[in-house]
Enzyme design. Structure first.
Site, PDB file in Angstrom:
ATOM      1  N   ASP A 101     -17.228  -4.095  -2.701  1.00  0.00           N
ATOM      2  CA  ASP A 101     -16.335  -5.247  -2.589  1.00  0.00           C
ATOM      3  C   ASP A 101     -15.975  -5.666  -4.019  1.00  0.00           C
ATOM      4  O   ASP A 101     -16.860  -6.060  -4.798  1.00  0.00           O
ATOM      5  CB  ASP A 101     -17.043  -6.373  -1.829  1.00  0.00           C
ATOM      6  CG  ASP A 101     -16.159  -7.613  -1.692  1.00  0.00           C
ATOM      7  OD1 ASP A 101     -15.219  -7.783  -2.502  1.00  0.00           O
ATOM      8  OD2 ASP A 101     -16.425  -8.422  -0.782  1.00  0.00           O
ATOM      9  N   TYR A 125      -5.822 -12.492  -4.236  1.00  0.00           N
ATOM     10  CA  TYR A 125      -5.405 -13.883  -4.458  1.00  0.00           C
ATOM     11  C   TYR A 125      -6.261 -14.601  -5.495  1.00  0.00           C
ATOM     12  O   TYR A 125      -6.007 -15.766  -5.782  1.00  0.00           O
ATOM     13  CB  TYR A 125      -5.382 -14.677  -3.154  1.00  0.00           C
ATOM     14  CG  TYR A 125      -6.618 -14.596  -2.297  1.00  0.00           C
ATOM     15  CD1 TYR A 125      -7.762 -15.295  -2.641  1.00  0.00           C
ATOM     16  CD2 TYR A 125      -6.630 -13.827  -1.144  1.00  0.00           C
ATOM     17  CE1 TYR A 125      -8.896 -15.220  -1.859  1.00  0.00           C
ATOM     18  CE2 TYR A 125      -7.760 -13.742  -0.351  1.00  0.00           C
ATOM     19  CZ  TYR A 125      -8.883 -14.437  -0.703  1.00  0.00           C
ATOM     20  OH  TYR A 125     -10.005 -14.360   0.077  1.00  0.00           O
ATOM     21  N   LYS A 126      -7.272 -13.916  -6.013  1.00  0.00           N
ATOM     22  CA  LYS A 126      -8.128 -14.533  -7.034  1.00  0.00           C
ATOM     23  C   LYS A 126      -7.559 -14.170  -8.412  1.00  0.00           C
ATOM     24  O   LYS A 126      -6.508 -14.678  -8.804  1.00  0.00           O
ATOM     25  CB  LYS A 126      -9.563 -14.048  -6.853  1.00  0.00           C
ATOM     26  CG  LYS A 126     -10.186 -14.460  -5.514  1.00  0.00           C
ATOM     27  CD  LYS A 126     -11.591 -13.897  -5.383  1.00  0.00           C
ATOM     28  CE  LYS A 126     -12.191 -14.164  -4.015  1.00  0.00           C
ATOM     29  NZ  LYS A 126     -12.537 -15.575  -3.799  1.00  0.00           N
TER      30      LYS A 126
END
Lengths: 418, 418
Positions: free
Chosen positions: A207, A230-231
């Site tokens: 991940d 989106y980070k």
């Protein structure tokens, strides 16, 4: 002080990444240390999204599936993400959420190790990784989950991955770990862990949510990976996630979420599923095109970025923050590694009243966040953060702690989303 | 002529839905008969999306999970879709794609009928429904698929659902059918089929992609339903899909894609999955917020619409189209039901050269589409189509057929997305 604000300013003046800050639209008057949760808005994203809405959709309508490349978005966007994780074209597919991609990766990996009945999961992993594995283990055939705790989340003097070594045996089908711990920022050695897991005969799924875009990820020999955009990657709230599938597995694996977008001949409307060649088979349903438009706008920036410069600046910023707080708030307990080479682009502290501390700090214009039970978390996005921002954030945090303004009752009230 | 263009104009002048046309931004000079594939852009959607991008994301950043209601989007948006399918609050969750929701529904339904090993699937269903069932049947425990063919897709004089009756027995765990056939527009009697399936002890899952927004759907006693929002509902390309779960099942079922957005206490970051109460447990990962913004803009329109007026106009438009072509192109073979009460808001014809016919027609400003092997398909979205549009479309199609302009070589070349 170890360093003055003027010295920070001087560092910013010679920062090779300094011009990227202008590529983002940042709200005035705040220091945003949540780029590890929701990245800032690239300045040209609104125009790019508007073009998709008003022209591609509004004027050209269904023709845009061809003319605007909508149909190919999962692959074309995936190919743009690939260099950020050390992958090549045709190895990454963008789409769905990270959680859904974890399910796809786990369901694809298990049949590669028939007879092995154990999934190794990390107690400290981001909860959705754990929850999805629990759902998959149950639904896909009563697999056993072996939880290993505190992997890499402690700044121990020993190897953080000893627990992993103990967990590996001939029953382990796959291991799912995060490269960077969402709470503490502790970073694993991706290559070394991959090698260890594969040496035990298991499949390695990474991940990359908290590492891609924050540092140069080299996916190397790993079997699968998933991540969000989106980070650190600034794709926008809930932007499409991605899945990496090693080329050696691509023709052997199935996508259990076998929708028509992953079919070999989707417009033949055949009655039976036939997987598309390569990573395309991991597509499922229609892609949320507006969200891809925003993601592609941010990737316009990322394709100009030297990730080694990003990492160098990230190490400088997180180290500066820690050094300043060592001096300004010596009682504050660092939650992650002190060695900057062993953390991602994030610094976390433990504080029993972390929640009101974070809220009081926000009132001083410094945005961090809280993660239960006691983590105060700050993310450092090197493309738009400056050394002076780090200076201001550290002094504000020290002030909130020393004047105890966080004890004000108004900060105790919990918001629904913390 | 059975009717003149002037008479069509008169019908438009007294159309109770005529003012809704202005709520959409339609490209000039074309008649858009693909609202059944990608609905037109609502006029206020660009502003709504821009607000989400520039203000909610750009200015307020992560705080918008609370202040802009991002966290609740799957539920709040689902609650706005619910009235369109005859459901109530807390029964519909918006998110993911239709394909992913089919997987969720099938995986939730199967354990409700332990011991039953058969899934009934329709040979004429939209392929992704079939493909996802095939993937699920295999992954979730070697379920048998019983295909029933030509259900409702024929304009036979007998009941189109006789084949279904034959397929139902004590081994059937669930039945997945579309209310309206994507090729022919043939419509099933939702209540009657649901009753028949449940009388046989099976779970009924409906796919409403081609009916919600086109006619008043009454989900009634059905167990589950899924649908998309980018066709008749104008949510935008790849807009979030939805799942309906009957209240009586909600506390008993699991979501196999058990991500953190469906957890009972997502911000407690507990190590183990605990489902949220109600339909919220069917949430999985982070919602693509920009795509929800567009969908919510379109739902602003839909909450003002009387679906019975929509159905009345739909029947009028499709009937008008069929009557005109009966007269103008009597050799053209209608593919769906002649009785307007037995079709959705779509009219299809069979033509061995359907593909070039559709492309030649587009060159005359009438946009329909082709579905393999021989279907020429026209969707009628009652909120923005007029009787004069139907008149113009029918005369253009008749002209393309009579002058054989579709035989021009340039129309033979297949685009990637047909």
């Amino acid at each position: 002080m170890a360093i003055t604000r003027a010295e920070c300013q001087a560092l910013d003046d010679r920062d090779p990444l300094r011009e990227f800050r202008d590529a983002f639209s940042l709200p005035p008057g705040i220091v945003y240390l949540l780029g590890n949760s929701l990245g800032a808005l690239p300045r040209h994203t609104p125009e790019r999204v508007a073009r998709t809405v008003e022209s591609e959709w509004g004027v050209h309508l269904g023709a845009s599936w061809n003319t605007a490349g909508w149909w190919d978005l999962p692959q074309s966007t995936g190919d743009r993400i690939a260099p950020l994780i050390g992958a090549g074209p045709g190895q990454v597919l963008a789409g769905d959420s990270t959680s859904v991609n974890i399910f796809k990766a786990v369901a694809a990996a298990l049949p590669l190790r028939p007879g092995r009945r154990v999934i190794v999961s990390d107690l400290d992993n981001f909860p959705t990784d754990r929850y999805v594995v629990q759902g998959a283990a149950d639904a896909l055939g009563s697999y056993e989950i072996r939880d290993v705790g505190s992997l890499g989340s402690q700044d121990s003097t020993g190897s953080p991955d000893d627990a992993l070594a103990d967990a590996l045996d001939d029953d382990v089908a796959l291991v799912l770990l995060s490269q960077v711990d969402y709470r503490t920022g502790a970073m694993r050695d991706l290559a070394q862990v991959t090698e260890r897991v594969q040496a035990a005969g298991a499949i390695m799924i990474w991940d990359l949510c908290h590492s891609a875009g924050a540092l140069p990820v080299e996916i190397g020999a790993a079997d699968f990976a998933v991540g969000c955009t989106y980070k650190y990657l600034n794709g926008g709230p809930g932007a499409p996630a991605y899945i990496y599938v090693a080329p050696r597995h691509q023709e052997a694996v199935r996508n259990v979420l076998s929708g028509w977008h992953g079919h070999a001949a989707p417009f033949a409307f055949e009655p039976d599923y036939r997987p598309a060649p390569g990573v395309r088979r991991f597509a499922t349903g229609s892609p949320p095109v507006l969200s891809y438009a925003a993601l592609n706008a941010s990737l316009d920036i990322w394709e100009k970025v030297d990730m080694h410069q990003v990492r160098a600046k990230s190490v400088a910023l997180t180290s500066l923050f820690v050094e300043l707080l060592d001096e300004l708030a010596p009682d504050l307990e660092l939650a992650g590694p002190r060695d900057p080479e062993r953390r991602g682009s994030q610094v976390s502290y433990r504080h029993p009243d972390g929640y009101p501390v974070v809220r009081a700090l926000a009132d001083r214009g410094v945005v961090g966040d809280y993660r239960a039970p006691d983590i105060v978390r700050f993310g450092f996005a090197p493309l738009y953060l400056r050394h002076v921002d780090v200076f201001d954030a550290a002094t504000a945090l020290a002030a909130v702690l020393s004047d105890e303004s966080w004890r004000d009752e108004k900060y105790a009230h919990r918001l629904a989303v913390t």
